[in-house]
Design a protein around this motif. Sequence first.
Motif, PDB file in Angstrom:
ATOM      1  N   SER A 133      -8.059 -43.681  29.505  1.00 30.44           N
ATOM      2  CA  SER A 133      -7.621 -44.372  30.724  1.00 30.44           C
ATOM      3  C   SER A 133      -8.442 -45.592  31.090  1.00 30.44           C
ATOM      4  N   GLY A 134      -9.446 -45.953  30.285  1.00 32.63           N
ATOM      5  CA  GLY A 134     -10.226 -47.140  30.607  1.00 32.63           C
ATOM      6  C   GLY A 134     -10.764 -47.078  32.019  1.00 32.63           C
ATOM      7  N   ASP A 135     -10.510 -48.146  32.786  1.00 36.53           N
ATOM      8  CA  ASP A 135     -10.969 -48.204  34.174  1.00 36.53           C
ATOM      9  C   ASP A 135      -9.816 -48.094  35.167  1.00 36.53           C
ATOM     10  N   THR A 136      -8.699 -47.531  34.729  1.00 38.06           N
ATOM     11  CA  THR A 136      -7.579 -47.292  35.632  1.00 38.06           C
ATOM     12  C   THR A 136      -7.758 -45.987  36.392  1.00 38.06           C
ATOM     13  N   LEU A 137      -8.011 -44.924  35.656  1.00 38.26           N
ATOM     14  CA  LEU A 137      -8.176 -43.589  36.234  1.00 38.26           C
ATOM     15  C   LEU A 137      -9.492 -43.011  35.764  1.00 38.26           C
ATOM     16  N   PHE A 138     -10.315 -42.570  36.729  1.00 33.97           N
ATOM     17  CA  PHE A 138     -11.563 -41.886  36.428  1.00 33.97           C
ATOM     18  C   PHE A 138     -11.450 -40.416  36.797  1.00 33.97           C
ATOM     19  N   ASN A 139     -12.409 -39.622  36.355  1.00 38.72           N
ATOM     20  CA  ASN A 139     -12.487 -38.248  36.838  1.00 38.72           C
ATOM     21  C   ASN A 139     -12.648 -38.290  38.355  1.00 38.72           C
ATOM     22  N   ALA A 140     -11.638 -37.781  39.075  1.00 36.70           N
ATOM     23  CA  ALA A 140     -11.634 -37.700  40.537  1.00 36.70           C
ATOM     24  C   ALA A 140     -11.624 -39.057  41.227  1.00 36.70           C
ATOM     25  N   GLY A 141     -11.243 -40.119  40.535  1.00 37.40           N
ATOM     26  CA  GLY A 141     -11.256 -41.431  41.173  1.00 37.40           C
ATOM     27  C   GLY A 141     -10.272 -42.404  40.556  1.00 37.40           C
ATOM     28  N   ALA A 142     -10.307 -43.633  41.076  1.00 32.91           N
ATOM     29  CA  ALA A 142      -9.443 -44.713  40.611  1.00 32.91           C
ATOM     30  C   ALA A 142     -10.274 -45.978  40.458  1.00 32.91           C
ATOM     31  N   GLY A 143      -9.860 -46.847  39.556  1.00 29.92           N
ATOM     32  CA  GLY A 143     -10.583 -48.088  39.332  1.00 29.92           C
ATOM     33  C   GLY A 143     -10.553 -49.003  40.533  1.00 29.92           C
ATOM     34  N   ASN A 144     -11.596 -49.840  40.643  1.00 31.16           N
ATOM     35  CA  ASN A 144     -11.569 -50.870  41.691  1.00 31.16           C
ATOM     36  C   ASN A 144     -10.728 -52.049  41.221  1.00 31.16           C
ATOM     37  N   CYS A 145     -10.527 -52.996  42.113  1.00 29.44           N
ATOM     38  CA  CYS A 145      -9.662 -54.137  41.801  1.00 29.44           C
ATOM     39  C   CYS A 145     -10.384 -55.460  42.068  1.00 29.44           C
ATOM     40  N   HIS A 146     -11.705 -55.443  41.952  1.00 31.57           N
ATOM     41  CA  HIS A 146     -12.517 -56.584  42.370  1.00 31.57           C
ATOM     42  C   HIS A 146     -12.397 -57.793  41.449  1.00 31.57           C
ATOM     43  N   ASN A 147     -12.241 -57.569  40.160  1.00 32.64           N
ATOM     44  CA  ASN A 147     -12.379 -58.664  39.194  1.00 32.64           C
ATOM     45  C   ASN A 147     -11.090 -58.867  38.407  1.00 32.64           C
ATOM     46  N   GLY A 148     -10.092 -59.389  39.102  1.00 32.88           N
ATOM     47  CA  GLY A 148      -8.842 -59.722  38.432  1.00 32.88           C
ATOM     48  C   GLY A 148      -7.732 -58.711  38.601  1.00 32.88           C
ATOM     49  N   GLY A 149      -7.903 -57.770  39.524  1.00 37.04           N
ATOM     50  CA  GLY A 149      -6.881 -56.750  39.725  1.00 37.04           C
ATOM     51  C   GLY A 149      -6.213 -56.846  41.081  1.00 37.04           C
ATOM     52  N   HIS A 150      -5.395 -55.818  41.386  1.00 37.70           N
ATOM     53  CA  HIS A 150      -4.696 -55.796  42.665  1.00 37.70           C
ATOM     54  C   HIS A 150      -4.384 -54.350  43.026  1.00 37.70           C
ATOM     55  N   PHE A 253      -2.682 -44.792  49.900  1.00 35.16           N
ATOM     56  CA  PHE A 253      -3.409 -45.223  48.710  1.00 35.16           C
ATOM     57  C   PHE A 253      -4.202 -46.497  48.986  1.00 35.16           C
ATOM     58  N   LEU A 254      -3.562 -47.472  49.588  1.00 39.27           N
ATOM     59  CA  LEU A 254      -4.229 -48.754  49.811  1.00 39.27           C
ATOM     60  C   LEU A 254      -5.399 -48.620  50.775  1.00 39.27           C
ATOM     61  N   LYS A 255      -5.260 -47.789  51.803  1.00 37.04           N
ATOM     62  CA  LYS A 255      -6.374 -47.573  52.730  1.00 37.04           C
ATOM     63  C   LYS A 255      -7.511 -46.800  52.054  1.00 37.04           C
ATOM     64  N   LEU A 256      -7.175 -45.836  51.212  1.00 41.32           N
ATOM     65  CA  LEU A 256      -8.202 -45.106  50.478  1.00 41.32           C
ATOM     66  C   LEU A 256      -8.967 -46.047  49.539  1.00 41.32           C
ATOM     67  N   ARG A 257      -8.246 -46.901  48.856  1.00 36.24           N
ATOM     68  CA  ARG A 257      -8.894 -47.854  47.949  1.00 36.24           C
ATOM     69  C   ARG A 257      -9.804 -48.798  48.741  1.00 36.24           C
ATOM     70  N   GLU A 258      -9.351 -49.198  49.925  1.00 30.99           N
ATOM     71  CA  GLU A 258     -10.174 -50.056  50.776  1.00 30.99           C
ATOM     72  C   GLU A 258     -11.467 -49.362  51.193  1.00 30.99           C
ATOM     73  N   LEU A 259     -11.358 -48.106  51.578  1.00 31.27           N
ATOM     74  CA  LEU A 259     -12.548 -47.349  51.970  1.00 31.27           C
ATOM     75  C   LEU A 259     -13.503 -47.151  50.789  1.00 31.27           C
ATOM     76  N   ARG A 260     -12.938 -46.847  49.631  1.00 29.34           N
ATOM     77  CA  ARG A 260     -13.786 -46.576  48.466  1.00 29.34           C
ATOM     78  C   ARG A 260     -14.571 -47.816  48.058  1.00 29.34           C
ATOM     79  N   ASN A 261     -14.056 -48.998  48.361  1.00 30.15           N
ATOM     80  CA  ASN A 261     -14.756 -50.229  47.987  1.00 30.15           C
ATOM     81  C   ASN A 261     -16.141 -50.333  48.594  1.00 30.15           C
ATOM     82  N   SER A 262     -16.313 -49.754  49.781  1.00 29.08           N
ATOM     83  CA  SER A 262     -17.605 -49.876  50.484  1.00 29.08           C
ATOM     84  C   SER A 262     -18.260 -48.526  50.737  1.00 29.08           C
ATOM     85  N   TRP A 263     -17.763 -47.478  50.096  1.00 26.76           N
ATOM     86  CA  TRP A 263     -18.302 -46.143  50.338  1.00 26.76           C
ATOM     87  C   TRP A 263     -19.493 -45.876  49.437  1.00 26.76           C
TER      88      TRP A 263
END
Length: 263
Positions: A133-150, A253-263
């Motif tokens: 899964s590369g950096d799309t799906l992690f164990n218990a997590g999801a990839g960030n979107c900081h460098n070229g993602g959305h 999902f989008l709010k969770l991703r937002e929170l995870r960015n600074s958690w």
Amino acid sequence: MIVEQIWTGNAYRNFNYLIVCPENGEAMAVDPLDHEKCLGRAKDKGWDITQVLNTHEHGDHTGGNAQVIEATGARLLAHANAKDKIRGIDVGLQAGDVIKVGKTVELEAMDTPGHTMCHICLKSHTDQPALFSGDTLFNAGAGNCHNGGHPAELYETFVEQLETLPDDTLLYPGHDYIINNLEFTLDREPDNEKARKLLAEIKDQDPSKAMLTTIGQEREVNTFFRLRSPSVIAALREKFPDLPKDPTPRDVFLKLRELRNSW
């Protein structure tokens, strides 16, 4: 199919992989940043690396390409739209393309944008399904979107592709972030007893001998799959009081991703 998970031990906590045909020993190196370990492991096992695959263009996944290719003459495979981002691609991959390793291994390319817009995941055509899964799906997590993602694209990848995978699919991610990710799950869903139990079981694990989760387990402990959980939604509303009364899974999902960015 033989899968050799290689723990780099670096600051980014990368996993590299060798996917091997057990019949003739041909191997594909996936994101071989630690080229010395990848080449050394292949030599020790008597395997022949004939292909290198990059899940995406970030340097902590492509950084070992040149050394592995120089040592083995392997072909380089990556997303078809990454030709301007990854030097020396021999085969540009699109969704549904089948990659053969040796005589017996077949892997299907999935076009999985979100972490970057040129991201490939691989699912195996094997009796025991597996996902690289590369950096799309992690164990218990999801990839960030900081460098070229959305994040909106990442959501679509989760619900349209990852959610459809069988429960028994083994997960081979690009990094070891499981402890932090489980702690985030429990921060967002304190009553998730399965996440709590798993965290207790693996908190002292050696990443070089990391446990493998399945997609079925991920549905239970990965907050990015738990978008309809009343507990997740209630805790999210404490952080975002303007959350709609009945938020959509996309909203969550989008709010969770937002929170995870600074958690």
